[in-house]
Design a protein around this motif. Sequence first.
Motif, short mmCIF file in Angstrom:
data_model
loop_
_atom_site.label_atom_id
_atom_site.label_comp_id
_atom_site.label_asym_id
_atom_site.label_seq_id
_atom_site.Cartn_x
_atom_site.Cartn_y
_atom_site.Cartn_z
N TYR A 187 0.76 -1.41 0.44
CA TYR A 187 0.34 0.27 -0.43
C TYR A 187 0.93 1.55 -0.28
CZ TYR A 187 -3.97 -2.78 0.94
OH TYR A 187 -4.56 -3.89 1.79
N PRO A 188 1.38 1.76 -1.49
CA PRO A 188 2.35 2.98 -1.18
C PRO A 188 2.20 3.73 -0.96
CG PRO A 188 2.42 1.30 -3.47
CD PRO A 188 1.47 1.08 -2.18
N ILE A 189 0.48 4.79 -1.21
CA ILE A 189 0.08 5.29 -0.79
C ILE A 189 -0.37 5.58 1.07
CG2 ILE A 189 -2.92 4.71 -0.06
CD1 ILE A 189 -2.77 7.84 -1.56
N LEU A 190 -0.13 4.28 1.95
CA LEU A 190 -0.27 4.42 3.44
C LEU A 190 1.36 4.79 3.71
CD1 LEU A 190 -2.98 1.92 4.43
CD2 LEU A 190 -3.21 4.34 3.91
N LEU A 191 2.35 3.84 2.64
CA LEU A 191 3.42 4.49 2.60
C LEU A 191 3.82 5.50 2.92
CD1 LEU A 191 6.76 3.47 3.50
CD2 LEU A 191 6.34 3.20 0.87
N GLU B 160 2.88 6.12 -8.60
CA GLU B 160 2.69 6.31 -10.11
C GLU B 160 0.70 6.54 -9.84
OE1 GLU B 160 3.76 3.30 -12.19
OE2 GLU B 160 5.37 2.80 -10.91
N ASP B 161 0.76 7.43 -10.26
CA ASP B 161 -0.79 7.64 -10.26
C ASP B 161 -2.24 6.57 -10.07
OD1 ASP B 161 -0.30 10.15 -10.68
OD2 ASP B 161 -0.72 9.64 -13.14
N HIS B 162 -1.97 4.59 -11.09
CA HIS B 162 -2.62 4.28 -10.82
C HIS B 162 -2.90 3.92 -9.71
CE1 HIS B 162 0.29 0.80 -10.47
NE2 HIS B 162 0.88 1.83 -11.31
N GLU B 163 -0.99 4.05 -8.75
CA GLU B 163 -1.66 3.47 -6.70
C GLU B 163 -2.39 4.22 -5.97
OE1 GLU B 163 3.13 1.07 -6.48
OE2 GLU B 163 2.75 3.89 -7.33
N ARG B 164 -2.37 5.23 -6.79
CA ARG B 164 -3.56 6.33 -6.00
C ARG B 164 -4.74 6.38 -5.94
NH1 ARG B 164 -0.42 10.72 -3.70
NH2 ARG B 164 1.60 11.15 -5.16
N TYR B 165 -4.90 5.29 -6.32
CA TYR B 165 -6.85 4.59 -6.56
C TYR B 165 -7.07 3.23 -6.64
CZ TYR B 165 -6.40 9.67 -8.16
OH TYR B 165 -6.06 10.42 -8.29
N SER B 166 -6.26 2.78 -6.79
CA SER B 166 -5.94 1.37 -6.52
C SER B 166 -4.88 0.61 -5.52
CB SER B 166 -6.09 0.32 -8.23
OG SER B 166 -5.06 0.76 -8.46
N VAL B 167 -4.95 -0.88 -5.08
CA VAL B 167 -4.27 -2.04 -4.60
C VAL B 167 -3.44 -2.88 -5.63
CG1 VAL B 167 -3.22 -3.15 -2.21
CG2 VAL B 167 -4.73 -0.67 -2.31
N GLU B 168 -2.48 -3.35 -5.81
CA GLU B 168 -2.11 -4.58 -6.56
C GLU B 168 -3.18 -6.07 -6.44
OE1 GLU B 168 1.00 -6.79 -5.52
OE2 GLU B 168 1.92 -5.38 -6.02
N SER B 169 -2.69 -5.98 -4.67
CA SER B 169 -2.92 -7.02 -3.34
C SER B 169 -3.51 -6.61 -2.50
CB SER B 169 -1.97 -7.55 -3.97
OG SER B 169 -2.69 -8.90 -3.16
N PRO C 54 -10.99 -6.66 4.00
CA PRO C 54 -10.05 -6.18 3.29
C PRO C 54 -9.85 -4.98 3.35
CG PRO C 54 -11.46 -7.53 1.82
CD PRO C 54 -12.09 -7.61 2.87
N ILE C 55 -8.33 -4.23 3.66
CA ILE C 55 -8.18 -2.76 4.29
C ILE C 55 -7.96 -2.15 2.56
CG2 ILE C 55 -6.09 -1.69 4.76
CD1 ILE C 55 -5.03 -3.83 6.55
N THR C 56 -8.89 -1.15 2.46
CA THR C 56 -8.62 -0.48 1.32
C THR C 56 -8.36 1.03 1.81
OG1 THR C 56 -10.67 0.59 2.18
CG2 THR C 56 -10.72 -1.92 0.20
N PRO C 57 -6.63 1.43 0.96
CA PRO C 57 -6.73 2.79 1.98
C PRO C 57 -7.41 4.36 1.30
CG PRO C 57 -5.58 2.07 -0.33
CD PRO C 57 -6.14 1.45 -0.19
#
Length: 182
Positions: free
Chosen positions: A52-56, A73-82, A179-182
Amino acid sequence: MDLVRAVADLDQSSELHVARLLILIDAFAEEDHGGAIEGLTKLAKLDFLLRYPILLERALEAKRQSIQGVQLEDHERYSVESEMVRYRFGPWDHRYREFLNILAAKGLVSISIEGRKVVITATEQGRYCAKQLASDQLFEQYSRRAKLLKRHFNMKATNLMRFIYETFPEIISLRSNVPITP
């Protein structure tokens, strides 16, 4: 195949998780091969911040550290890979033992028990593989962020867990296995 299905398939694939964990474990290895991650709880909390790089970013800000190295990266602000779930001691993935068994079976990590604590260390072969992965464009961000974790979050598991709870109180309010969502 649509994008949602592709991402879902990726999450079910152990290879991505095993590679990410190997990079993380390698970041905590010292040049003399003496470094280790002590405890599954610590591994889970570090992996949480890596996934969760946005939480990092939020965690670094909470420690009054630069977020420049995260390079979201832009997509990381709105989604989580896993996604991870909330479990007894915070963020968790029920597949950790599976992933660690794969790494150990391939000779990439050494796992030992010290008292009640699991100690995970990258082997020489594991360190070599982690370096190879880190040189790949697909895994470079994991390597960079894992080094940030080593620099700023290399603390005892209990202290790291306490920091996670204080910095992300919304996790505590989740029911177990949600599930944890940012």
